[in-house]
Every structure is written in C-alpha cells, then in structure tokens.
Write a protein that holds these residues in place. Structure first.
Motif, PDB file in Angstrom:
ATOM      1  N   ASN A  64      47.483  46.472  35.476  1.00 25.65           N
ATOM      2  CA  ASN A  64      46.423  46.515  36.480  1.00 25.65           C
ATOM      3  C   ASN A  64      46.461  47.864  37.197  1.00 25.65           C
ATOM      4  N   ILE A  65      45.344  48.553  37.162  1.00 24.40           N
ATOM      5  CA  ILE A  65      45.239  49.844  37.835  1.00 24.40           C
ATOM      6  C   ILE A  65      44.732  49.606  39.263  1.00 24.40           C
ATOM      7  N   LEU A  66      45.502  50.036  40.239  1.00 27.93           N
ATOM      8  CA  LEU A  66      45.124  49.855  41.651  1.00 27.93           C
ATOM      9  C   LEU A  66      44.078  50.901  42.014  1.00 27.93           C
ATOM     10  N   CYS A  67      42.827  50.434  42.164  1.00 25.67           N
ATOM     11  CA  CYS A  67      41.696  51.334  42.418  1.00 25.67           C
ATOM     12  C   CYS A  67      41.176  51.129  43.841  1.00 25.67           C
ATOM     13  N   GLU A  68      40.938  52.214  44.529  1.00 23.76           N
ATOM     14  CA  GLU A  68      40.281  52.134  45.834  1.00 23.76           C
ATOM     15  C   GLU A  68      38.823  51.721  45.616  1.00 23.76           C
ATOM     16  N   PRO A  69      38.295  50.858  46.481  1.00 24.69           N
ATOM     17  CA  PRO A  69      36.901  50.432  46.303  1.00 24.69           C
ATOM     18  C   PRO A  69      35.946  51.630  46.344  1.00 24.69           C
ATOM     19  N   ARG A  70      34.985  51.618  45.399  1.00 24.98           N
ATOM     20  CA  ARG A  70      33.956  52.659  45.351  1.00 24.98           C
ATOM     21  C   ARG A  70      32.797  52.131  44.547  1.00 24.98           C
ATOM     22  N   LEU A  71      31.672  52.840  44.706  1.00 18.95           N
ATOM     23  CA  LEU A  71      30.465  52.425  44.009  1.00 18.95           C
ATOM     24  C   LEU A  71      30.662  52.598  42.506  1.00 18.95           C
ATOM     25  N   ASP A  72      30.243  51.566  41.744  1.00 22.80           N
ATOM     26  CA  ASP A  72      30.324  51.616  40.284  1.00 22.80           C
ATOM     27  C   ASP A  72      29.139  52.420  39.769  1.00 22.80           C
ATOM     28  N   LYS A  73      29.383  53.627  39.308  1.00 27.28           N
ATOM     29  CA  LYS A  73      28.319  54.522  38.872  1.00 27.28           C
ATOM     30  C   LYS A  73      27.707  54.097  37.543  1.00 27.28           C
ATOM     31  N   GLU A  74      28.358  53.196  36.847  1.00 29.40           N
ATOM     32  CA  GLU A  74      27.855  52.790  35.539  1.00 29.40           C
ATOM     33  C   GLU A  74      26.798  51.700  35.639  1.00 29.40           C
ATOM     34  N   VAL A  75      26.634  51.111  36.841  1.00 30.00           N
ATOM     35  CA  VAL A  75      25.695  50.004  36.999  1.00 30.00           C
ATOM     36  C   VAL A  75      24.729  50.338  38.139  1.00 30.00           C
ATOM     37  N   ILE A 110      30.519  47.537  42.582  1.00 30.28           N
ATOM     38  CA  ILE A 110      31.725  48.140  43.143  1.00 30.28           C
ATOM     39  C   ILE A 110      32.824  48.146  42.089  1.00 30.28           C
ATOM     40  N   VAL A 111      33.572  49.225  42.061  1.00 33.05           N
ATOM     41  CA  VAL A 111      34.804  49.294  41.272  1.00 33.05           C
ATOM     42  C   VAL A 111      35.960  49.215  42.244  1.00 33.05           C
ATOM     43  N   GLN A 127      32.999  38.844  40.545  1.00 36.82           N
ATOM     44  CA  GLN A 127      33.575  39.628  39.444  1.00 36.82           C
ATOM     45  C   GLN A 127      32.586  39.615  38.294  1.00 36.82           C
ATOM     46  N   LEU A 128      32.460  40.758  37.650  1.00 40.24           N
ATOM     47  CA  LEU A 128      31.467  40.899  36.597  1.00 40.24           C
ATOM     48  C   LEU A 128      32.102  40.661  35.235  1.00 40.24           C
ATOM     49  N   ILE A 172      38.325  42.519  35.894  1.00 42.73           N
ATOM     50  CA  ILE A 172      38.908  42.295  37.220  1.00 42.73           C
ATOM     51  C   ILE A 172      38.654  43.451  38.185  1.00 42.73           C
ATOM     52  N   TYR A 173      38.239  44.615  37.676  1.00 43.74           N
ATOM     53  CA  TYR A 173      38.018  45.728  38.596  1.00 43.74           C
ATOM     54  C   TYR A 173      36.527  46.006  38.837  1.00 43.74           C
ATOM     55  N   LYS A 174      35.655  45.218  38.233  1.00 43.04           N
ATOM     56  CA  LYS A 174      34.214  45.379  38.439  1.00 43.04           C
ATOM     57  C   LYS A 174      33.702  44.193  39.262  1.00 43.04           C
ATOM     58  N   HIS A 175      33.005  44.528  40.345  1.00 46.76           N
ATOM     59  CA  HIS A 175      32.543  43.491  41.266  1.00 46.76           C
ATOM     60  C   HIS A 175      31.084  43.743  41.649  1.00 46.76           C
ATOM     61  N   ARG A 176      30.475  42.698  42.194  1.00 45.03           N
ATOM     62  CA  ARG A 176      29.144  42.772  42.769  1.00 45.03           C
ATOM     63  C   ARG A 176      29.217  42.256  44.217  1.00 45.03           C
ATOM     64  N   ILE A 177      28.851  43.138  45.162  1.00 42.64           N
ATOM     65  CA  ILE A 177      28.804  42.736  46.568  1.00 42.64           C
ATOM     66  C   ILE A 177      27.357  42.353  46.877  1.00 42.64           C
ATOM     67  N   ILE A 178      27.175  41.123  47.294  1.00 44.08           N
ATOM     68  CA  ILE A 178      25.824  40.618  47.593  1.00 44.08           C
ATOM     69  C   ILE A 178      25.698  40.483  49.111  1.00 44.08           C
ATOM     70  N   SER A 179      24.800  41.257  49.654  1.00 42.82           N
ATOM     71  CA  SER A 179      24.549  41.232  51.103  1.00 42.82           C
ATOM     72  C   SER A 179      23.088  40.901  51.353  1.00 42.82           C
ATOM     73  N   ILE A 180      22.835  40.170  52.417  1.00 47.57           N
ATOM     74  CA  ILE A 180      21.463  39.757  52.773  1.00 47.57           C
ATOM     75  C   ILE A 180      21.123  40.325  54.151  1.00 47.57           C
ATOM     76  N   ILE A 181      20.040  41.108  54.182  1.00 50.24           N
ATOM     77  CA  ILE A 181      19.538  41.662  55.454  1.00 50.24           C
ATOM     78  C   ILE A 181      18.280  40.896  55.813  1.00 50.24           C
ATOM     79  N   SER A 182      18.281  40.217  56.942  1.00 50.64           N
ATOM     80  CA  SER A 182      17.133  39.393  57.350  1.00 50.64           C
ATOM     81  C   SER A 182      16.672  39.801  58.755  1.00 50.64           C
TER      82      SER A 182
END
Length: 675
Positions: A485-496, A514-515, A544-545, A549-559
């Motif tokens: 497991n590579i310990l990665c700091e959270p950052r935007l996934d540029k591939e998606v 997010i990666v 998780q996508l 394990i290192y690819k995620h989707r953050i779902i936020s709702i602005i209302s």
C-alpha cells in the motif's frame, strides 16, 4: 609199509634225505598264509631258507627256527621252499600249489583236489572260514551224505580224486576246503580256496567340503570289497567312477579326485561308485561343495534410476525404498544401509539388506549399501540429488516482510521488491503484480532471486498485490503474496473528470475524484465559500472506485443557493486545498440536470447510490421548506415530488447508453461548472 609212509606224509609232510639225514617238511594253510615246518637238524640250530613265488626267488633268509611262514599265499599260484643247513649244501625242497576257485553270489562251482589215499573208515570234507572249521560232507566207499547245498560228484566214491559241487553260493561259502580223517587234517596238504566275489559296499565321500574358492580340494570315494574270504578281499583293488549331478565323468577312475574350488561348485553335487571286476556298487550319497567367498559386487533390486550426472533424484519428503541390496557371498554377507549428512554417517533403517522406507531431506547427500564378509567389504554409494522448493521470501527495500500480509510505503520513497526462493534444481523465480484477475510479470530469473525496482519512487498506482513464485519442472509451484500500500496524500485524481450535477431548487451535486491512501476521512473535509469562510455544504460520502483502494469519489451536495452564494468554492482536507469549484447561475437546467445526475450516478455509483443521493436531496429540501412561506413550500413540494418521480422513472432507462453519451475525461487541476 606203503600205507604207513602215506599216512606219515599226510600228517608230517614230505621226507627229505640229506646226506643220510632226512628233513621232514610239511605245509599248513592258515588264514591265507602257508606255514612250512620241518623237523630239527641234529647238526645245526639255524637254517638258510630260499622262497620262490611263481618262479621269482627271494634272497636267502637266515632263520633260527624250524618253520617259515609265507604270507598272503592267495596272491600266488605256487610257493616253493628250499631249506639248507649251514653245514650242508643239500637242498630240501617242497612246492605248495595254491588252488583257487572264483564264484559270484548265487553261482555254483565244482571243488576238487587229490587225496593221498581214501581211508577205510571214510573221508571227511571240511570247510574253514574265519578260523572256524566244520565238516560239510562225509564220503564212504559206497556213497556220500546228501545235502541240498552240496553234491558229491566223484565215482567211485572211494576214489582219491575228490570232487563235489556247491550250489547257491553265498559269501559264507568262501574259504578253504580240504579233507581228512579228523578236523585237524583240514589245514594240511593241498586244499582249495573258494573266493566269492561280492558287490562293493555303497561308498561314502570324504573331504573338506567347506573351503575357500581358488584353493584345491580332494574328495575321496571310500568303499570296501565284500568279497570273501577276508584274506582275499584285503588285496582287492577297486576301481571308481565319479559323477557330477548324476552324469558320469570321463577319465576319473581313482578313489581320490582333486579339483580347484570355484563359486560354481556351490551348485554341483558329486557322487561315486566302486567296482570290483564287473560288480559295481550302489551310487554314494551326493555331496555338495560349500565354497567360501566374499562379495565382489553389489546387486540392487529395484535398481535406482540415476540421472545423467549419475545421481539418484528424489524429492524432499519422499521416501526412498524399499531397495534390496545383495551380494553373492557364502556364507551370506552382512548387508547394512547408511546415509550421509553433513555431520557424518548414520545408520539407515534396514533389515536383511532391504532399505526400508527412509524419508529424505535436503541434508542427506548419500545413501550407502555396505556388505561385510569376514575381513572383506564392498560398498556402493549413491549420491542424492534432493529436489526441493521452499516457501518464497519477500523483501521490501531489503527488509524481510514474508511474515506480514501488508506493507505500507510512503509515496515517492524508494521501492524495491525482491523475491527469494531457495530450491533445487535451479528454479524460475518470478515477481509479479496481480491485475485484472491475472498476474503481470515484473521480473523473472533462472536463479534464486528476482528483483524489481521502482525507479521513480513509489507511486499511488503501485499499490496492489505482489506475488513471489518459484517454479520447477518436477516440483509444485510455491507462491507467496503481499499487499503493498502506497501512502498517498489526498489530491485530485487527474485521470478522472470531476462532475457537477444541477438539481432543482438551487442544488448542486459535486462528484470529485480523489487519489488518496488511506481513504479520506469525512470529518476532515471542509468547504470554503466565496467569502473564504466555512460553509454548511455537506460531504455525504467518500466512495472507493471499482475496488481500487487509492481511488475515491467525494460526493458533496450544495443546496439553498442564492445570488450571494454563487462563486468560487474551495474543498480543503486537513487545511490543504484539494480543488476549487466555480458555481454560477444557470437557466433551464432542471431537465439537463436530471439527465446528467441519473447518467453519472447510474454509471459511477449504481442504482443503490442513486436512491441514497435522492434521499439526501429530499432531506435537504425538507430543511429549506421551513425557511420559506407556505406558498413556496407547496411549490417546492411539487418540485420535489416531480424530481422523485423522475428518479423512479429513470430506473427503467438505458443507463449504458446515457453514460456513453456523457462520459468524457479531462485532466485538469480545477474544474469549473457555470451555474
């Protein structure tokens, strides 16, 4: 006067006149010998004796007695004695003719001699054998005694030519036959010796049967004649025949046979017969030579199958045996098994030369059969090629980690994986990464080691399951896996591509790729509004996508968006900006928003998450209804019901077609969606 002289000759012998003095010489047959006796000389006490046996005269013998015995008279046809006194050269000569008749058992023979006269009172025929004399017949002037054994043949009965027949001759009939008036007359004068030939005794073989090979052995066939009388049989010379396994040998007629001992004599039986004239004995009991010899070579059953390097191939943990080790020895050799390890020889489990089931490990280098015989020994070594394969050992950055399930590596730090598999023969060692249900080989070597280095340092994408395997043609493949497991700091996934979904009633749904590893924690996510102050934007899920394990989707709702809330929003994680989002006002986006959210959510999240988000939106709308009047509340309720009905209707829509139409990938650091 004539009758008197005749009687005197019978009892006293022949009258000899020597210069006025008569030497009376008489003969007596006794146990095969002839005794010559004479009357003493008045002028001398010693005599010179000359003996002639069948025309061969011995040297003069000086005797001091009045008798002389010639032994073994049966060997000759005639014996003549000449007796002289030292004072006189006159010869006193008497010849004794040895009369012999031969017969075999069961035969019939005529016995005859001439008597000096026929006595008035009758004539007795005597038989002497083994120092026993018996009358067998009495002859009268007019007849003779009758017997089924004997028949008197002379006619007239009172003739001096004595002749009779013996029928059904046996060995007991052999001996000396003579006649006279009384039994004392049986030895005097010239009688007849009856010789009865018998079959020799069954032989026995004598010799040292147990002897070393390449030495000489003498076998003696021992028998004796059964012919009688004894003084005849002791002079009989038997001939012999030898047999090998009941086959008669040529040119072996002596009683002793000399031969050189070989191993083959162990399987040869010898016997013999003895023959007197044409009478052959029964065959002796067979004897078998017992040659003594030690081992020359070892024989293995089954024979170990050696490889091209003359080694015995065996897998570790397998058993060797049973193997029968034998050697041609007599007596049998003492056969034992041993095995060799690095610390020396050890006894293997064996019995009677059989190597029993012996479990083999890699430390066993040889198995040895040892055959001992007296001071001799022979051994055979089998070098073992023990094949084995150990469990793989994995090293991460030269650290042994095979006892772990997972290992964590900081991103951009050096990463080197090493796979070590000990085994024999040389293995194929592979290091690979599990991917899409298979394994991608990173490195492969025909050695115990296989190494792979990540030259640019560890990347998030290097996270995965790595497999170390060792493979041999004849052995099973051993594998070991470890999760890196590579310990990665959270950052935007540029591939998606980041997605913004517009909902009615001034709602925006943000799906931000997010990666990160480990997975981002919801509580650490903060949204800043256009005024750079924290907002009440809810981040409802971190997904998780596709199991990565290192690819995620953050779902936020602005209302509850109003004019004053449009603008640039920032998503922070632990105080660091992950991404900026520009939210602008958009007209007539409700229809498009419905299509986008359904397509994206159906494709990325699935129907289950669609329902969850719909529920979250519904709850948000309920919270807003408390802030507006009843009229707007009714309007919002109608819109919410319409949206919910729209989601329900879309569950029967072709999602794959909508995803294909909407899917696009844009690699960018910030994604702006105008409102």
């Amino acid at each position: 006067m004539q009758l008197f002289i005749a009687m005197y000759i019978i009892h006293c012998g022949i009258l000899c006149f020597v210069e006025g003095q008569i030497l009376h010489i008489s003969t007596l047959f006794m146990s095969g010998n002839v005794v010559f006796r004479w009357t003493p000389s008045s002028n001398s006490s010693n005599y010179y004796v000359f003996i002639t046996r069948d025309r061969i005269t011995d040297a003069r013998t000086h005797v001091y007695d009045t008798q002389y015995t010639v032994k073994d008279a049966i060997l000759y046809d005639s014996i003549t004695i000449n007796v002289r006194t030292p004072e006189s050269l006159a010869d006193n000569v008497v010849t004794y003719n040895v009369s012999k008749v031969k017969s075999q058992i069961g035969g019939r023979k005529n016995i005859s001699w001439t008597a000096a006269y026929f006595p008035y009172t009758g004539y007795y025929i005597y038989h002497t054998n083994k120092n026993r004399t018996a009358s067998i017949m009495q002859v009268y002037h007019e007849g003779a005694t009758l017997s089924p054994k004997y028949s008197y043949l002379t006619r007239p009965f009172n003739s001096t030519n004595i002749m009779f027949e013996i029928r059904n001759i046996t060995l007991d009939d052999a001996g000396y036959y003579n006649g006279g008036i009384i039994s004392d007359d049986a030895g005097f004068g010239g009688g007849v010796i009856l010789i009865v030939s018998g079959t020799p005794k069954k032989p026995r073989i004598n010799g040292t049967l147990t002897t070393l090979v390449d030495t000489y052995l003498e076998l003696t066939c021992i028998s004796r004649p059964t012919s009688t009388p004894d003084y005849y049989s002791k002079h009989v010379t038997l001939s012999y025949s030898w047999f090998i396994n009941n086959t008669k040998m040529d040119k072996e007629t002596r009683d002793t046979m000399r031969l050189k001992v070989t191993k083959g004599h162990r399987y040869t039986k010898y016997s013999c017969t003895a023959t007197e004239e044409d009478l052959e004995s029964d065959q002796s009991d067979a004897v078998q030579i017992n040659p003594l010899y030690g081992p020359e070579q070892l024989i293995f059953t089954p024979k170990p199958n050696l490889n091209k390097y003359d080694k015995f191939t065996v897998k570790e943990g397998d058993v060797v045996g049973p193997i029968f080790c034998s050697a041609d020895c007599n007596p049998p050799c003492n056969v034992t098994w041993k095995y060799k390890e690095s610390n020396g020889l050890k006894d293997a489990l064996s019995q009677n030369g059989i190597l029993l089931l012996q479990s083999i490990n890699r430390n066993v280098t040889q198995i040895i059969c040892l055959s001992r015989w007296k001071t001799e020994s022979v051994k055979k070594d089998f070098t073992l090629d023990v094949q084995y394969i150990d469990d793989p050992i994995i090293y991460v950055n030269d650290e042994w980690v095979s006892d772990r399930i997972t290992v964590d590596i900081q991103e951009r730090k050096p990463l080197q994986l090493s796979c070590f598999v000990n085994g024999n023969p040389t293995l194929t060692v592979r290091l690979g990464k599990t991917q899409n249900g298979g394994t991608v080989i990173l490195s492969e070597a025909r050695d115990h080691w296989s190494n792979y280095s990540f030259g640019t340092g560890a990347q998030c994408s290097d996270t995965g399951t790595y497999v170390c395997s060792g493979q041999s043609t004849d052995l099973k493949t051993n594998t070991r896996a470890i999760d890196v497991n590579i310990l990665c700091e959270p950052r935007l996934d540029k591939e998606v591509e980041m997605k913004t979904i517009t909902e009615p009633v001034k709602i925006r749904i943000l799906i931000i790729p997010i990666v990160a590893y480990p997975s981002p924690v919801l509580s650490k996510l903060v949204w800043l509004g256009p005024d750079d102050l924290p907002t009440n934007i809810t981040t409802s899920a971190v997904l998780q996508l596709n199991g990565v394990i290192y690819k995620h989707r953050i779902i936020s709702i602005i209302s509850g968006l109003e004019d004053e809330t449009f603008g640039e929003y920032k998503l922070l994680y632990e105080g660091k900006v992950l991404t900026n989002v520009f939210i602008r006002r958009e007209e007539n986006e409700m229809s498009r928003g419905h299509e986008v959210v359904i397509a994206v959510l159906s494709t990325i999240l699935g129907i289950t998450w669609l329902l969850i988000i719909s529920y979250v939106i519904f709850k948000k709308q309920l919270l807003l209804l408390h802030k507006i009047d009843k009229r707007k509340e009714e309007s919002h309720q109608l819109q919410t019901q319409s949206l919910a009905q729209h989601y329900d209707d879309l569950q029967d829509t072709d999602v794959e077609k909508n995803y294909t139409a909407l899917d696009s990938t844009n690699q960018e650091s910030q994604y702006e969606e105008p409102l």
